[in-house]
Design an enzyme around this catalytic site. Structure first.
Site, PDB file in Angstrom:
ATOM      1  N   ASP A   1     -11.130   3.843   5.053  1.00 40.26           N
ATOM      2  CA  ASP A   1     -11.764   2.555   4.767  1.00 40.26           C
ATOM      3  C   ASP A   1     -13.288   2.607   4.903  1.00 40.26           C
ATOM      4  O   ASP A   1     -13.960   1.629   4.579  1.00 40.26           O
ATOM      5  CB  ASP A   1     -11.233   1.487   5.743  1.00 40.26           C
TER       6      ASP A   1
ATOM      7  N   LYS B   1       0.842  -1.199   0.000  1.00 43.73           N
ATOM      8  CA  LYS B   1       0.000   0.000   0.000  1.00 43.73           C
ATOM      9  C   LYS B   1       0.874   1.245   0.000  1.00 43.73           C
ATOM     10  O   LYS B   1       0.642   2.199  -0.733  1.00 43.73           O
ATOM     11  CB  LYS B   1      -0.926   0.000   1.229  1.00 43.73           C
TER      12      LYS B   1
ATOM     13  N   GLN C   1      -4.491  -1.143   9.835  1.00 47.76           N
ATOM     14  CA  GLN C   1      -4.355  -2.443   9.178  1.00 47.76           C
ATOM     15  C   GLN C   1      -4.983  -3.528  10.060  1.00 47.76           C
ATOM     16  O   GLN C   1      -4.647  -3.653  11.232  1.00 47.76           O
ATOM     17  CB  GLN C   1      -2.870  -2.738   8.897  1.00 47.76           C
TER      18      GLN C   1
END
Ligand code: NAD
Length: 282
Positions: free
Chosen positions: A116, A49, A93
Site C-alpha cells: 500500500d 481482493k 486491512q
C-alpha cells in the site's frame, strides 16, 4: 454530455493483463492480507481482493485475527511475513481495532513488501519525488484512470477534498507531480463552494454521502468520487451523481469508478514487488 470514467472496465483490462503475465510464471506473486477484527465492510473488501488476486493467478493468504488481538499479536504476524521469502506483498486491512496503534503496525512492514506504500520509507520517498517501492493504491488508480481518458493534469486547478494518508495526501502529491496546482480541503475549510467552483478537477475523499451537490460543481469540471458511504439507500459516493452529471465533462460512478481501480492497483503493486524481489535475488 458527461463521459463516465469507467474504472470497472479499466480495472478488468489491467487484471487480465496481469493474469496473462502471471500465467507463464512458475512461481506466482503472493499477497498476504492481515485482517484484525470483524468489521463487516472490511470482510467484504478482503474477500474481493483475494478473489481478484486468485483470478489473476496470484497466491494469497488471509491472516484473520480477533477483534481483541493485541499489538504484539499483530506485530508477531508481520515479522513472520517479513521473513517469509514466499510472501511478496503484505496488506493490513484498515481500519484496525481502536485499541491498536495503526502507525506502529504499518511501520513494521518491510518497505519492499509494503504493497500500500504506507510506511514512512515509501510515503517519504513519494513525497520527496523519489521512486517508492509502491505507490498507495487508490491514488495510483485515480491517476491511471485520468491517464486512460487522456485527461491532463498539467497546469490544471485541482481540488482534493480530504487529507488522509490513504487518499487525500498521496493523491495531492501525485497531482503535483503531474504539474497540477493543487488545493487541499479538509473539514475546517471555509467557503468550499467558492474553491470548488474555481477548480477544474475535483477529487473528493471526504466520506460524506452525496454532499457535493450541483452548487459545488462548475460547468465542465472533471469529478472523481472516492467516497464509499454505506447509507440506508445503499452504497453512495461523496457526489450527488444524478444532480451533477450534466455539469461535468467527466465523472466517476460509485460503484464502478475508483473502487475497482484500487483493487487493480493492489494487484499491480503486488506484481511489481514480486518482480523487484526476484531481481534482488538474482
Ligand atoms: P478519512 O475519514 O480518513 O478522511 C476524510 C477527510 O475528509 C478528512 O481529512 C476530513 O477533514 C475531510 N472532510 C470530511 N468532510 C469534509 C467536508 N465536508 N469538507 C471538506 N473536507 C471534509 O477518510 P479516507 O480514509 O481518506 O476515506 C474517505 C472516503 O473515501 C471514505 O468514504 C472511504 O470509504 C473512501 N475510500 C474509498 C476508497 C476506494 O477505493 N474507492 C479507498 C479509500 C477510501
Amino acid at each position: 454530455m458527461a463521459i463516465i470514467l469507467d474504472g470497472k472496465k479499466l480495472s478488468e483490462k489491467i487484471i487480465e493483463n496481469l493474469k496473462e503475465k502471471t500465467s507463464v510464471l512458475i512461481k506466482k506473486p503472493k499477497l498476504a492480507v492481515l485482517l484484525a477484527g470483524n468489521n463487516p465492510a472490511s470482510q467484504i473488501y478482503v474477500r474481493n481482493k483475494q478473489k481478484k488476486a486468485e483470478y489473476a493467478g496470484f497466491e494469497s493468504i488471509l491472516i484473520p485475527l480477533p477483534e481483541n488481538a493485541t499489538e504484539e499479536n499483530i506485530l508477531e504476524h508481520i515479522y513472520i511475513l517479513n521473513e517469509d521469502s514466499s510472501i511478496n506483498a503484505i496488506l493490513i486491512q484498515l481500519p484496525l481495532p481502536n485499541h491498536i496503534n495503526k502507525q506502529k503496525i504499518l511501520e513494521a512492514i518491510e518497505p519492499i513488501k509494503d504493497v500500500d506504500g504506507f510506511t514512512s520509507y515509501n510515503f517519504g520517498r513519494l513525497a520527496l519525488g523519489y521512486k517508492p517501492y509502491a505507490v498507495p493504491c487508490t491514488p495510483k488508480g485515480i491517476i491511471r484512470l485520468l491517464d486512460e481518458y487522456n485527461i491532463s493534469l498539467e497546469g490544471k486547478k485541482v481540488l482534493v477534498i480530504g487529507r488522509s494518508n490513504i487518499v487525500g495526501k498521496p493523491v495531492s502529491i501525485l497531482c503535483q507531480k503531474k504539474n497540477a496546482t493543487v488545493i487541499m480541503a479538509n473539514s475546517y475549510t471555509k467557503n468550499l463552494k467558492d474553491i470548488s467552483n474555481n477548480s477544474e478537477i475535483i477529487i473528493s475523499a471526504a466520506g460524506s454521502s452525496k454532499f457535493l451537490t450541483p452548487e459545488y460543481i462548475p460547468h465542465g469540471a472533471v469529478v472523481i468520487d472516492v467516497g464509499i458511504n454505506r447509507t440506508d439507500c445503499g452504497l453512495t459516493g461523496d457526489v450527488d451523481f444524478a444532480g451533477v452529471i450534466n455539469k461535468t465533462s467527466y465523472i466517476t460512478p460509485v460503484p464502478g469508478g475508483v473502487g475497482p481501480m484500487t483493487i487493480a492497483m493492489l494487484l499491480e503493486n503486488t506484481f511489481e514487488l514480486f518482480q523487484l524481489q526476484k531481481d534482488l535475488i538474482i
